[in-house]
Design an enzyme around this catalytic site. Structure first.
Site, PDB file in Angstrom:
ATOM      1  N   ASP A  27      -9.002  -5.532   6.029  1.00 26.95           N
ATOM      2  CA  ASP A  27      -9.428  -6.304   4.865  1.00 26.95           C
ATOM      3  C   ASP A  27     -10.417  -7.396   5.253  1.00 26.95           C
ATOM      4  OD1 ASP A  27      -8.322  -5.344   2.391  1.00 26.95           O
ATOM      5  OD2 ASP A  27      -6.357  -5.766   3.230  1.00 26.95           O
ATOM      6  N   GLU A  65      -7.062 -12.603   5.970  1.00 20.01           N
ATOM      7  CA  GLU A  65      -7.847 -11.389   5.773  1.00 20.01           C
ATOM      8  C   GLU A  65      -9.227 -11.675   5.198  1.00 20.01           C
ATOM      9  OE1 GLU A  65      -4.762  -7.981   4.773  1.00 20.01           O
ATOM     10  OE2 GLU A  65      -4.492  -9.685   3.394  1.00 20.01           O
ATOM     11  N   HIS A  76       0.798  -1.226   0.000  1.00 18.78           N
ATOM     12  CA  HIS A  76       0.000   0.000   0.000  1.00 18.78           C
ATOM     13  C   HIS A  76       0.831   1.277   0.000  1.00 18.78           C
ATOM     14  CE1 HIS A  76      -3.755  -2.148   0.475  1.00 18.78           C
ATOM     15  NE2 HIS A  76      -3.303  -2.783   1.532  1.00 18.78           N
ATOM     16  N   GLN A  82      -0.884 -13.344   5.904  1.00 20.33           N
ATOM     17  CA  GLN A  82      -1.975 -12.536   6.432  1.00 20.33           C
ATOM     18  C   GLN A  82      -3.322 -13.208   6.179  1.00 20.33           C
ATOM     19  OE1 GLN A  82       0.364  -8.329   5.543  1.00 20.33           O
ATOM     20  NE2 GLN A  82      -1.857  -8.400   5.309  1.00 20.33           N
TER      21      GLN A  82
END
Length: 243
Positions: free
Chosen positions: A169, A143, A38, A141
């Site tokens: 998320d 999510e 990001h 991760q």
């Protein structure tokens, strides 16, 4: 994988400024996660941040955008302590992340000891390969709802060192509204299963860090981002003047 404890307190680095890393080190953080998913951080700046973090005693992780060679090769060659891989929804995706980050025969990572990870060519090839397979940490991760339901299977994939629950998320992908009790129940169930199966677990935290570490079984936390810290500090200064 290394038997050392996971560094406990970290921060996202989103600003394309190596000074962020130095400031976070002075604040007492244990690790940073340079955000290549990001954040607008190029490879040159990322490499500088990794070297600076190591010099400051911080463990430098990189959150990559995916597991293609272009995503994982540069940060690992630059000496990252490990990678955060987003959107790992099941054990198959976790195995793919392992293959992307490990050298053959465990994976498909390309080898070159000419970078920082190989001490600029000083590291013997065998030691460089061993370090890459045994010391580089892979954090996947979770999510999505499916990832939480499969969190034990994901965390027990050989080569996965930790699972990171990504609340933003997770809420977006599951279309949960803020404060939805169903999401809290899903996360709590995943936390309990990770504790029961001795899976190293992390997440983000705001004002609830002590609760997460002491009562909910988390091993490490990302406490915020350099951008948020700057924003909050700036707002507090202006507010204190009474404008």
């Amino acid at each position: 994988m290394t038997g050392d404890a996971f560094p406990r307190l970290g921060a996202w680095v989103k600003l394309s400024a190596p000074e962020s890393v130095e400031l976070l080190a002075l604040a007492g953080f244990d690790f940073v996660v340079i955000d290549a998913e990001h954040g607008a951080i190029d490879i040159r700046t990322m490499s500088t941040m990794i070297g600076l973090a190591r010099g400051c005693g911080l463990a430098p992780f990189v959150r990559v955008a995916g597991t293609a060679p272009r995503d994982v090769q540069a940060p690992l060659d630059a000496g990252a302590a490990g990678l955060f891989v987003p959107r790992v929804d099941d054990a198959a995706r976790a195995r793919d992340a392992v293959r992307a980050t490990r050298f053959p025969p465990l994976g498909r990572r390309g080898a070159s000891n000419s970078g920082r990870a190989g001490r600029w060519g000083l590291e013997a090839l065998g030691d460089y390969l061993r370090s890459g397979n045994e010391e580089v940490r892979l954090v996947v991760q979770a999510e999505s709802v499916g990832a939480l339901e499969a969190i034990v299977e994901i965390g027990e994939v050989a080569g996965v060192d930790a699972v990171f629950i990504g609340p933003t998320d997770l809420a977006v992908s599951g279309r949960f509204r803020e404060g939805d009790g169903r999401l809290a129940d899903l996360v709590a169930g995943a936390e309990r299963r990770c504790v029961d199966h001795h899976i190293t677990l992390g997440t983000t935290a705001s004002g609830n860090a002590s609760e997460l570490l002491d009562r909910r079984g988390y091993d490490f936390l990302v406490l915020g981002a350099d951008t948020a810290m700057l924003r909050q500090g700036a707002h507090a200064l202006v507010k204190a003047v009474g404008r």
